[in-house]
Design an enzyme around this catalytic site. Sequence first.
Site, PDB file in Angstrom:
ATOM      1  N   GLU A 282       7.321   0.220   1.352  1.00 36.93           N
ATOM      2  CA  GLU A 282       6.282  -0.803   1.159  1.00 36.93           C
ATOM      3  C   GLU A 282       6.698  -2.180   1.676  1.00 36.93           C
ATOM      4  OE1 GLU A 282       7.524  -1.232  -3.569  1.00 36.93           O
ATOM      5  OE2 GLU A 282       5.837  -2.365  -2.807  1.00 36.93           O
TER       6      GLU A 282
ATOM      7  N   GLY B 221      12.591   5.429  -9.306  1.00 40.24           N
ATOM      8  CA  GLY B 221      11.131   5.281  -9.345  1.00 40.24           C
ATOM      9  C   GLY B 221      10.783   4.072 -10.179  1.00 40.24           C
TER      10      GLY B 221
ATOM     11  N   ASP C  16      10.788   7.489  -3.157  1.00 37.57           N
ATOM     12  CA  ASP C  16       9.868   7.324  -4.294  1.00 37.57           C
ATOM     13  C   ASP C  16       8.492   7.952  -4.054  1.00 37.57           C
ATOM     14  OD1 ASP C  16      11.877   5.906  -5.518  1.00 37.57           O
ATOM     15  OD2 ASP C  16      11.066   3.943  -4.983  1.00 37.57           O
TER      16      ASP C  16
HETATM   17  O1  F6P Z   1      14.178   3.265  -2.272  1.00 35.15           O
HETATM   18  C1  F6P Z   1      13.494   2.855  -3.435  1.00 35.15           C
HETATM   19  C2  F6P Z   1      14.421   2.907  -4.588  1.00 35.15           C
HETATM   20  O2  F6P Z   1      14.930   4.187  -4.557  1.00 35.15           O
HETATM   21  C3  F6P Z   1      13.859   2.593  -5.976  1.00 35.15           C
HETATM   22  O3  F6P Z   1      13.422   3.705  -6.705  1.00 35.15           O
HETATM   23  C4  F6P Z   1      15.019   1.904  -6.651  1.00 35.15           C
HETATM   24  O4  F6P Z   1      14.597   1.035  -7.666  1.00 35.15           O
HETATM   25  C5  F6P Z   1      15.638   1.164  -5.535  1.00 35.15           C
HETATM   26  O5  F6P Z   1      15.455   1.967  -4.402  1.00 35.15           O
HETATM   27  C6  F6P Z   1      17.083   0.810  -5.746  1.00 35.15           C
HETATM   28  O6  F6P Z   1      17.680   0.546  -4.523  1.00 35.15           O
HETATM   29  P1  F6P Z   1      18.884  -0.445  -4.270  1.00 35.15           P
HETATM   30  O7  F6P Z   1      19.893  -0.153  -5.318  1.00 35.15           O
HETATM   31  O8  F6P Z   1      19.332  -0.108  -2.899  1.00 35.15           O
HETATM   32  O9  F6P Z   1      18.334  -1.841  -4.374  1.00 35.15           O
END
Ligand code: F6P
Length: 341
Positions: free
Chosen positions: A103, A170, A127
Site C-alpha cells: 500500500e 497483519g 498481508d
Molecule cells: O509487510 C507488512 C508487514 O508484514 C506487517 O504485517 C507488519 O506489521 C510489518 O510488515 C512489519 O514490518 P517491519 O518490521 O519490517 O517494519
Amino acid sequence: MRVGVLTGGGDCPGLNAVIRAVVRRGVGEYGYDFVGFRDGWRGPLENVTSELGIPQVRGILPRGGTILGSSRTNPFKVEGGVEKITANLNANGVDALIAIGGEDTLGVATQLANLGVNVVGIPKTIDNDLSGTDFTFGFDTAVNIATEAIDRLHTTAESHHRVLVVEVMGRHAGWIALHSGIAGGANIILIPEQPFDIEKVCKLVEQRFELQYAPIIVVAEGAVPAEGSMATASAEIDAFGHPRLGGIGDRLAGEIERRTGKESRAVVLGHTQRGGTPTAFDRWLATRFGLHAIAAVHDGDFGKMVALRGTEIVRVDLIEGTGTLKTVDPERYSEAEVLFG
Ligand code: F6P
C-alpha cells in the site's frame, strides 16, 4: 527503452521471482535494458542504483528477500523528494519505472503517476490486504509458514496441557491469521477487523480443555480487545505513519492465564513469515505478475497495477489497489467461528 525497477516496503518471498520475470521478458522479448534502484524509494531519491540484467537475475527464482534491497522511505516526507526522483530518473535515462510494493510503495507510485511519471505497479505483501487483486504474492508462503508452526504447536501444547497463543503478522487485516488458523485447526482466531471479547475467549479455552485438547489461539498482531485500545510494543512510527506492532500475543496469554488459571504461553512468528524461499504458488504468481507488468510497460499502459482476478492477470488503475485496504469481512470470519472452541 530503459526501465527502472525497485522493491519497497516490507520484503516478501517472491520479490526475486518478479524481478527475474520482468528482466527475462524485457531483455529477451523487447530488447530493453534495466537499472535497479536500491532500497525502495531511497534508490531514485538518493540515486543509489545497481546493475540489473540477465546475469543478475540468474538463479534467483527460489531465493527469498530481494536482490534490490528494500526500505520504507517515503519521498513525500522528504523536502524536494519528488523533484529529486524525477531528476534521478532522467539522469539514469529511465523511460519507465516498475515499482513492486504494498500500500505505501504503490501509494507513492500512484502519486508519481499522477505527476506524469511512467510507472507500472506490482502488488506485493504477505498481508494480502491490497484491493484490486484476489491475492498478493508472499501471502501463500506466510500462511504456509504459520500453518506449519501451528501444526507443531498442537502436539507440544497437548503434552503440557497449555494454552499456546500464536501471534502472526497483519496490522490492519487478519488474512494470515484467518487462513493459517483455519488450515492449522486453531481453536480461536482473532483478527483486527473483529475486536475480541476476552471473556468469550476464556470460555472457549475452558471448553477446549473439557474436551481433553489444548487450545491454540491464532492472533493477528493488530487484533484488539473490544474494551481496550490497540496494543503497541513501542511508540515508534515509520515514514508512512504506521506504528510498530507486537505484543498482543503476550498480553493475551497473560490475561488468559490470570482469568482461567491455565498455563498460557505466546509464540511470536514475526519476520520468519517473511523470510526464505517462496511456495510454488507464490513463484507462479510473482512470475506472472512480472511478465504482465513489463508487457504493460511495452504497451505504454502506465498508472496501472497488475492484479490477479480468478486465474487471469489483469491491469487495474493503481488507485484501485491503493485507495482502500482489503480487509476480512464479517461473513468470511463467521465461517471460521463455527469451528471455534
Ligand atoms: O509487510 C507488512 C508487514 O508484514 C506487517 O504485517 C507488519 O506489521 C510489518 O510488515 C512489519 O514490518 P517491519 O518490521 O519490517 O517494519
